[in-house]
Design an enzyme around this catalytic site. Sequence first.
Site, PDB file in Angstrom:
ATOM      1  N   HIS A 177       1.849  -9.700  -0.513  1.00 28.43           N
ATOM      2  CA  HIS A 177       2.024  -9.961  -2.050  1.00 28.43           C
ATOM      3  C   HIS A 177       3.355 -10.448  -2.153  1.00 28.43           C
ATOM      4  O   HIS A 177       3.702 -11.347  -3.069  1.00 28.43           O
ATOM      5  CB  HIS A 177       2.188  -8.322  -2.536  1.00 28.43           C
ATOM      6  CG  HIS A 177       2.015  -8.371  -4.174  1.00 28.43           C
ATOM      7  ND1 HIS A 177       2.164  -7.377  -4.731  1.00 28.43           N
ATOM      8  CD2 HIS A 177       1.717  -9.403  -5.074  1.00 28.43           C
ATOM      9  CE1 HIS A 177       1.894  -7.629  -6.206  1.00 28.43           C
ATOM     10  NE2 HIS A 177       1.760  -8.903  -6.272  1.00 28.43           N
ATOM     11  N   HIS A 199      -2.225  -1.509   5.310  1.00 29.79           N
ATOM     12  CA  HIS A 199      -1.601  -1.389   4.024  1.00 29.79           C
ATOM     13  C   HIS A 199      -0.346  -1.835   3.617  1.00 29.79           C
ATOM     14  O   HIS A 199      -0.085  -2.458   2.362  1.00 29.79           O
ATOM     15  CB  HIS A 199      -1.547   0.440   3.721  1.00 29.79           C
ATOM     16  CG  HIS A 199      -0.979   0.850   2.526  1.00 29.79           C
ATOM     17  ND1 HIS A 199      -1.594   1.444   1.414  1.00 29.79           N
ATOM     18  CD2 HIS A 199       0.385   0.752   1.682  1.00 29.79           C
ATOM     19  CE1 HIS A 199      -0.864   1.490   0.272  1.00 29.79           C
ATOM     20  NE2 HIS A 199       0.426   1.031   0.607  1.00 29.79           N
ATOM     21  N   GLU A 200       0.541  -1.866   4.602  1.00 31.56           N
ATOM     22  CA  GLU A 200       1.929  -2.349   4.623  1.00 31.56           C
ATOM     23  C   GLU A 200       1.801  -3.906   4.512  1.00 31.56           C
ATOM     24  O   GLU A 200       2.580  -4.553   3.846  1.00 31.56           O
ATOM     25  CB  GLU A 200       2.773  -1.976   5.462  1.00 31.56           C
ATOM     26  CG  GLU A 200       3.174  -0.198   5.471  1.00 31.56           C
ATOM     27  CD  GLU A 200       3.726   0.209   4.094  1.00 31.56           C
ATOM     28  OE1 GLU A 200       4.217  -0.479   3.308  1.00 31.56           O
ATOM     29  OE2 GLU A 200       3.192   1.337   3.835  1.00 31.56           O
ATOM     30  N   HIS A 248       1.326  -5.133   1.159  1.00 35.42           N
ATOM     31  CA  HIS A 248       2.478  -5.338   0.480  1.00 35.42           C
ATOM     32  C   HIS A 248       3.185  -6.502   0.702  1.00 35.42           C
ATOM     33  O   HIS A 248       3.768  -7.376  -0.001  1.00 35.42           O
ATOM     34  CB  HIS A 248       3.259  -4.210   0.760  1.00 35.42           C
ATOM     35  CG  HIS A 248       3.134  -2.965  -0.165  1.00 35.42           C
ATOM     36  ND1 HIS A 248       2.867  -2.868  -1.566  1.00 35.42           N
ATOM     37  CD2 HIS A 248       2.894  -1.513   0.256  1.00 35.42           C
ATOM     38  CE1 HIS A 248       2.546  -1.823  -1.924  1.00 35.42           C
ATOM     39  NE2 HIS A 248       2.741  -0.719  -0.935  1.00 35.42           N
TER      40      HIS A 248
END
Length: 735
Positions: free
Chosen positions: A524, A517-518, A521
């Site tokens: 991105h 998940h991190e 980020h």
Amino acid sequence: MMQNTQATLDQNLHLVDFSQVTPAQLKTQVITALDKSNAFLDTLDTQSVPNQAQAALNDIIEFDHIGLELDRSWGIVSHLNSVMSNDDIRHVHHELLPLLSAYGTRVGQHKPLYQRYQTLKNDSAFFDTLEPARKRATELAIQSFELSGVALPEEQQKTYADIQSELSTLSAKFSDNILDATQAFALPLSDEQLAGITDSGLAMLANAGEQYKAKLLDSKQKTQAEIDALPTPYYVATLDIPVYLAVMTHADDRNLRETLYKAYVTRASEFDEHKNGKGEPLNNSEVMEKILSLREQKAKLLGFNNYAEVSLSRKMADTVPQVESFLRNLASKATPSAQQDLKQLQAEANKHGIATNDLQPWDTAYIAEKVKQAKFSLSQEEIRPYFPLPKVIDGLFSIVNRLYGIKAVECTEHVTRWHDDVRFYQLFDTNTNGNTDDDTDNNGTLIGGFYFDLYARQGKRGGAWMSGFQSRYHYAGNTPEQGYQQLPVCFMVGNFTPPTDGKPSLLTHNEVTTLFHEFGHGLHHLLTQVSISDVAGVNGVEWDAVELPSQFMENWAWDSDGINLISAHVDTGEPLPKDKLDALLAAKNFQSGMQTLRQIEFALFDLLLHAKSPAPDYQGILATLDSVRDDVAIMQTPAYNRFANGFSHIFAGGYAAGYYSYKWAELLSADAFSKFEEDGIFNPQTGKAFRESILSVGGSLPAKTNFENFRGRSATIDALLRHSGFTDTQNNEVA
């Protein structure tokens, strides 16, 4: 392994020398940067606003460039306060907060600067020639000015500034109280209380015990002789998440689980008797009241009915009723599944001496683990040895290489770090030469760098996050010598179990998905092709879309091919066996109904809390949460539960009236991943399309446009319901 030299580290990364960073130096750097930026605003005050759009743009670009130094120095202070908190850095951080708040308010209400943006936007012929990123940055800036009270009368602007300053201080106090309350709790355990706790859990409890001994000695609560008389190992339960979960999931002692649960859910409340270093209570009740009251005052100053409307004015969702309808609609679809989840837990609880009507919140993790073992022959502890952190990281890097043609290479020399556990990596685009081997000179084009700080420790804020410390940025300057470029750099932070007994950190699968998940980020932030900082990477992306790339990345931690890449037994190197893989995948939606309702409970509470006018007092806050629970929860919560007092996302983070974003973005990510399900989850062309449509463009276009450019249509709820194991798949466009 890459053999690094100082020359190898591209100058455009502009890495921080953390070995030379001190709180006093950082304070000086922030104040110096503030002075420079304020001086520039002073010069604008004495000049007339340019009539020419190009001249106005030149001033905007120059101001952005001057502000780079402030972003950097304050970013370091904020980061260290989160990961290495101590009295010195906390003092500097809190001392600077009012200065930063005052400066932010001055910028937001600075009419000469605002008028330059208007001059640029109003010259339609010139504006149309600008790149999309500059157009978007301009439009967002104008909106930000308006939401900062630029059009308010002078007296109301002063009121707004005072509100902003007090809010920043209160949010910091909220965070301090939670961190201090979490770290103040320690419960030495008897041998009888250890029954059921796994070996890895016992190792964590023993490690916490050693830290507790050191704390007792440092605080002079015990002498060295008294410390030496304590048993070894000395098992101590704390509220740090890895330790807390080890007890709540595996401890047979129901009274112990209840004790720990009560301590956790009453942190920083009227039931918490701990005090800070100044002897002050850690109760957040009054802090929460003040925050909500000030947010409402700010909303009314700006012409909104409530703070929820302010929050939604910069999000994909349009109105409070739209978001509430989305959440309640999803709750109705999740409730049948949640009711089955609860029945399953109650049936298993009966086998362990707990009556059906007596299942309590401190039982659910423990009983859920028993169900997993009985129904799926699956235990998080049994699969933990198959996910040593180094292997998970290697597999993660392989996955993103296959998807996006990028390569992460660790730098072990000439990079200083804030803690010995931290690792730094450079990220290369291998598409430039097609090379994916480990040859030092053929990694491809450097596109950014990132730090991993993944282990729990004292002085570190709980949870996991990505901080986009340094954005991609380019400044032409008036001469080549004045030109400046920087590549994106970010911090990715977790609170995983540290290595113990000579073995690497062994992750539960839940922790694996957190890491993915991190990293989503991080991608991105790092893969952006936008060089205007305000809309590069995650900047400028609507809050309810910013979780799209992170939740999207989690899918590869659930795919069988992905799991084969990230698993290898810590002792044998064997990948996760098929029976355990099948059990893990079969259990993917285990308890998803109850988990969904829990997220909706938090999101509705946040939304309705900020939609109230007048803002509620503490009892009103608790009443709002109770009302939401009555509507959507299917399990009773103890009256003493003070979840709201520790809800950092909305009281100390950026999620106020925006916690729904997790579910909103989960819908987007599920729909985006369904494209990979159609094309093949490692399809490089689909990966290229996702990178170009979502990851590369950052906030330079509206998130809805980016999604539709990738998917070819508006988002629907179908994939989310399917991925969650809910059966109702009626088409319903919602985003």
